[in-house]
Write a protein that holds these residues in place. Structure first.
Motif, PDB file in Angstrom:
ATOM      1  N   LEU A  53      11.716  -2.049   7.383  1.00 38.89           N
ATOM      2  CA  LEU A  53      11.709  -1.065   8.108  1.00 38.89           C
ATOM      3  C   LEU A  53      11.048  -0.633   8.550  1.00 38.89           C
ATOM      4  O   LEU A  53      10.046  -0.666   9.564  1.00 38.89           O
ATOM      5  CB  LEU A  53      12.775   0.169   8.080  1.00 38.89           C
ATOM      6  N   LEU A  54       9.636  -1.325   7.533  1.00 35.68           N
ATOM      7  CA  LEU A  54       8.312  -0.114   8.272  1.00 35.68           C
ATOM      8  C   LEU A  54       7.943  -0.998   8.310  1.00 35.68           C
ATOM      9  O   LEU A  54       6.531  -1.209   9.267  1.00 35.68           O
ATOM     10  CB  LEU A  54       7.890  -0.568   6.053  1.00 35.68           C
ATOM     11  N   LEU A  55       8.047  -2.861   8.035  1.00 35.95           N
ATOM     12  CA  LEU A  55       7.397  -3.844   8.883  1.00 35.95           C
ATOM     13  C   LEU A  55       7.779  -3.852  10.473  1.00 35.95           C
ATOM     14  O   LEU A  55       7.365  -4.173  11.055  1.00 35.95           O
ATOM     15  CB  LEU A  55       7.458  -5.203   8.517  1.00 35.95           C
ATOM     16  N   PHE A  56       9.136  -3.539  10.568  1.00 32.12           N
ATOM     17  CA  PHE A  56       9.327  -3.288  11.487  1.00 32.12           C
ATOM     18  C   PHE A  56       8.128  -2.025  12.474  1.00 32.12           C
ATOM     19  O   PHE A  56       7.976  -2.571  13.868  1.00 32.12           O
ATOM     20  CB  PHE A  56      10.630  -2.894  11.959  1.00 32.12           C
ATOM     21  N   TYR A 125      -7.407   0.847   4.828  1.00 29.75           N
ATOM     22  CA  TYR A 125      -7.693   1.346   6.430  1.00 29.75           C
ATOM     23  C   TYR A 125      -6.503   2.092   7.450  1.00 29.75           C
ATOM     24  O   TYR A 125      -6.414   2.139   7.827  1.00 29.75           O
ATOM     25  CB  TYR A 125      -8.269  -0.218   7.722  1.00 29.75           C
ATOM     26  N   GLY A 126      -5.923   2.594   6.237  1.00 28.90           N
ATOM     27  CA  GLY A 126      -5.162   3.582   6.614  1.00 28.90           C
ATOM     28  C   GLY A 126      -3.462   2.940   7.687  1.00 28.90           C
ATOM     29  O   GLY A 126      -3.519   2.068   7.593  1.00 28.90           O
ATOM     30  N   GLU A 127      -3.009   3.954   8.533  1.00 21.07           N
ATOM     31  CA  GLU A 127      -2.279   3.325   9.738  1.00 21.07           C
ATOM     32  C   GLU A 127      -2.546   1.570  10.818  1.00 21.07           C
ATOM     33  O   GLU A 127      -1.624   1.298  10.440  1.00 21.07           O
ATOM     34  CB  GLU A 127      -1.694   4.068  10.418  1.00 21.07           C
ATOM     35  N   LEU A 198       8.314   8.595   9.827  1.00 21.84           N
ATOM     36  CA  LEU A 198       9.210   8.148   8.744  1.00 21.84           C
ATOM     37  C   LEU A 198       8.187   6.633   8.193  1.00 21.84           C
ATOM     38  O   LEU A 198       8.617   6.881   6.515  1.00 21.84           O
ATOM     39  CB  LEU A 198      10.200   7.598  10.383  1.00 21.84           C
ATOM     40  N   SER A 199       7.406   5.762   8.790  1.00 27.50           N
ATOM     41  CA  SER A 199       6.298   5.361   8.391  1.00 27.50           C
ATOM     42  C   SER A 199       5.805   5.845   7.222  1.00 27.50           C
ATOM     43  O   SER A 199       5.140   5.211   6.143  1.00 27.50           O
ATOM     44  CB  SER A 199       5.680   4.683  10.182  1.00 27.50           C
ATOM     45  N   GLN A 200       5.376   6.848   7.702  1.00 25.18           N
ATOM     46  CA  GLN A 200       4.347   7.913   6.780  1.00 25.18           C
ATOM     47  C   GLN A 200       4.480   7.809   5.235  1.00 25.18           C
ATOM     48  O   GLN A 200       4.089   7.234   4.405  1.00 25.18           O
ATOM     49  CB  GLN A 200       3.971   8.760   7.103  1.00 25.18           C
ATOM     50  N   GLY A 201       5.913   8.403   5.561  1.00 23.94           N
ATOM     51  CA  GLY A 201       7.285   8.224   4.023  1.00 23.94           C
ATOM     52  C   GLY A 201       7.040   7.341   3.702  1.00 23.94           C
ATOM     53  O   GLY A 201       6.930   7.781   2.021  1.00 23.94           O
ATOM     54  N   LEU A 202       7.162   6.468   4.070  1.00 21.28           N
ATOM     55  CA  LEU A 202       7.798   4.569   3.062  1.00 21.28           C
ATOM     56  C   LEU A 202       6.414   4.940   3.119  1.00 21.28           C
ATOM     57  O   LEU A 202       6.103   3.838   2.319  1.00 21.28           O
ATOM     58  CB  LEU A 202       8.173   3.909   4.647  1.00 21.28           C
TER      59      LEU A 202
END
Length: 320
Positions: A53-56, A125-127, A198-202
């Motif tokens: 999911l994170l990679l998606f 480098y963050g997001e 969601l991405s930040q949480g993961l």
């Protein structure tokens, strides 16, 4: 212009938050608060759901039109193939037995991209680091699996059909997640509004948990049986492989942030999946496990120093 102490502190700001979780996992396992069943449960969930999911999400956020030809991805592919070829040549020069040669060569080029490398890029480098890392993780993960199957088949006398190999790649949850993200990005479809949260949480909560589990799975006691091949494989994984990657990236003119991302991905320790594949090929599982443990421990120092040197040389962008 950074001075050397400041550079070390800057690099530590990337490595410590990542590898600190691994050390915490080792300590929790030592005092009995982290059991193998916990590690297995988190690992299964990570492989089947959380990481895909994170990679998606990361792949779906890639601006493929603005990748400038993805030269840094090309650098990763070329350096991986170059590392394999050089390690194979070195292993033959060392007259390593063929089964040992296969384990050594696989360890030389196969880094832990999807967990340790991904976490390092996020810390640095963050997001934006996650977005830049998504494409190399996708391509190199597939390449690693193909090359590992070929190397172990040649050196361990196994056999695997091309159809079986392709099926295994096509059903890998990590690759499926990335492929779906790439399709979404190319199609221009918008993601739901809750996706960034969601991405930040993961990335901020689940990745550290997974790193803790990696630490809990390590067994330092296995290093008592470590021989010279274990140390040589660690040298190739942590020093030679990343160095070749940097050299190729410099020759191709990769920019500083992309080079930093590529270095962090290529400098990660040996992936745990390499042990699984060696055991499946009926190879020396002890040697494979020793290499994983040793590279994980030593990478705390090699990633920190290597990243600091690249910043000092102006080749890699400083952490954001």
């Amino acid at each position: 212009m950074f001075d050397l102490p400041q550079l070390i502190l800057t690099a530590l700001s990337v490595s410590i938050p990542t590898f600190g979780w691994v050390v915490l996992g080792m300590l929790l396992r030592r005092v009995g608060l982290l059991q193998q069943r916990h590690v297995d449960a988190v690992s299964r969930f990570a492989f089947r759901a959380a990481l895909p999911l994170l990679l998606f999400i990361s792949a779906a956020g890639v601006d493929f039109a603005g990748l400038g030809g993805a030269t840094y991805l090309l650098a990763g592919v070329i350096s991986t193939l170059l590392t394999l070829a050089c390690a194979w040549t070195y292993g033959h020069w060392r007259a390593l037995p063929r089964p040992t040669l296969g384990i050594f060569v696989q360890a030389s080029f196969r880094s832990n991209l999807a967990v340790v490398g991904f976490a390092l890029c996020h810390t640095a480098y963050g997001e934006e680091g996650l977005v830049l890392a998504a494409l190399p993780v996708a391509v190199l993960t597939a390449l690693y699996n193909v090359l590992a199957v070929w190397v172990l088949q040649v050196t361990h006398g196994g056999s695997r059909s091309l159809l079986g190999l392709l099926r295994g790649i096509a059903t890998n949850p990590l690759l499926v997640g990335i492929a779906c993200g790439v399709l979404v990005a190319l199609a221009g479809w918008p993601l739901p509004s809750f996706t960034p949260l969601l991405s930040q949480g993961l990335s901020q909560f689940f990745l550290p948990l997974l790193l803790v589990c990696i630490g809990g799975a390590l067994r330092i006691s296995v290093l008592r049986t470590a021989g010279s091949v274990t140390w040589e494989a660690a040298l190739w994984r942590l020093l030679v492989g990343p160095l070749l990657g940097v050299l190729v990236a410099v020759v191709l003119g990769v920019d500083t942030m992309q080079l930093g991302v590529m270095f962090l991905l290529l400098s990660a320790p040996v992936a745990a999946a390499s042990f699984v594949m060696v055991v499946a090929a009926r190879g020396d599982g002890t040697l494979a496990a020793n290499i994983i443990v040793l590279t994980t421990l030593l990478s705390i120092a090699t990633v920190t120093l290597g990243f600091a040197v690249l910043i000092l040389a102006g080749l890699a962008a400083a952490p954001v």
